[in-house]
Design a protein around this motif. Structure first.
Motif: not given
Length: 362
Positions: A112-115, A124-128, A159-162, A164-172
């Motif tokens: 993993l690269a990020q939790l 959890a964001r994996a290294r791949d 990148d990712c973030c959490a 309370v009840a929503h999540a945001l993701l940032l792709d490559g």
């Protein structure tokens, strides 16, 4: 040890704080926060008569830490995940164990690269670039999985973030994806409908970082400008009105930002100069201005050195210049390492327990 070891990472949960220094020194303050069982030592709960730091024993060479509600997670140099603390809703990656007092390996994951942890789910964001999830589905009251499962339908994640009840993701490709609750427009999709799975949301520009509060969101674009959307009930979008925004609104800052962090109803941005800016709720002194009065607009924390790292818990914040750590805000669980109920100005944390531990080993 006469000189403090370098600060590698910081973590701020709902009710506790963690500082990771070089040499595997992991120290924390605060309590478990669940109120359902005695606080495990691994969540850094000190005795009720003591507000000092608690050493978290581990022989693992950790590199990254994160914290949520009564739970802590970490990564070692090889990307192995570790978890300790409370395990509500399967946040610890399993439903059969309630508490782990020391960091335990979490199986079923690649390097993993990020939790990132929320009160009800973990990402959890994996290294791949693969994304894994466990606990409750964002925005849902139903447990989706007790152990880590890869999230389908999204490209490689940077990148990712959490919240309370929503999540945001940032792709490559520097595009933003939203997932979960959207009652205050916190997904930035231009409406108030929830997303039951990760879905691309329109952004004014390509983004390089994202952060999620209780029901609001922040992002930094490729020019260093900060954008905010979602709930604005305490001015956490950097303006007095409206009550919420369903699309990104640019926050007026005097310089470009390198990091953003979001608490329950408060927002922070770290400028390129190392100066910190804060806006939103101040009932526990979260804005660091020396009082708890209502303040409108962006505030500057002018009495800190150039900073390199910032993390925000539900009602408190930690910052570091790479060697020292300051904290302020809510302290009802002792997460600031002192006896007062709140701290309205930045105060340097004393992690002398790590020094005593080192001396005890020599």
């Amino acid at each position: 040890m006469s000189v403090a070891a370098q600060v590698l990472d910081l973590a701020a949960g709902r009710d506790h704080s963690l500082v990771l220094r070089s040499g595997a020194q992991l120290v924390g303050w605060g309590g478990d926060g669940t109120g359902r069982f005695p606080a495990p030592l691994g969540v850094c709960s000190a005795p009720s008569s003591e507000s000092g730091a608690v050493y978290v024993p581990t022989d693992v060479e950790l590199r990254h830490i994160t914290a949520s509600a009564g739970m802590s997670l970490a990564l070692d140099a090889q990307g192995m995940a570790y978890v300790w603390g409370a395990n509500r809703a399967g946040l610890g990656g399993r439903l059969s164990h309630i508490v782990a007092q020391q960091p335990k390996p979490l199986a079923g994951l690649p390097a993993l690269a990020q939790l990132r942890g929320s009160e009800f789910f973990t990402l959890a964001r994996a290294r791949d670039g693969g994304l894994y999830h466990w606990g409750l589905a964002p925005g849902s009251a139903q447990a989706r999985n007790a152990g880590p499962l890869r999230v389908a339908g999204v490209p490689a994640i940077a990148d990712c973030c959490a919240g309370v009840a929503h999540a945001l993701l940032l792709d490559g490709a520097q595009r933003v994806w939203g997932w979960g609750a959207n009652a205050a427009g916190q997904l930035g999709a231009g409406h108030l409908q929830d997303y039951s799975e990760p879905t691309r949301v329109p952004m004014p520009r390509k983004m390089v970082a994202v952060a999620a509060g209780a029901s609001h969101s922040l992002a930094i674009d490729v020019r260093g400008q900060v954008w905010a959307w979602g709930s604005n009930q305490h001015g956490q979008l950097g303006e007095r009105a409206p009550a919420y925004r369903t699309a990104p609104h640019q926050v007026a800052l005097p310089e470009g930002a390198t990091q953003v962090a979001a608490g329950q109803y408060v927002s922070y941005a770290l400028g390129r100069s190392g100066r910190l800016y804060a806006w939103g709720w101040n009932a526990r002194g979260q804005l660091g201005q020396g009082h708890t009065e209502v303040l409108h607009g962006v505030q500057v924390l002018a009495h800190l050195p150039a900073l390199k790292k910032i993390v925000a818990g539900q009602g408190h914040v930690l910052v570091s210049d790479g060697w020292h750590v300051w904290a302020w805000g809510d302290n009802r669980a002792g997460q600031l390492g002192q006896a007062a109920l709140y701290q309205a100005t930045p105060r340097k944390l004393d992690d002398a327990v790590s020094i005593n531990h080192e001396e005890a080993r020599t």
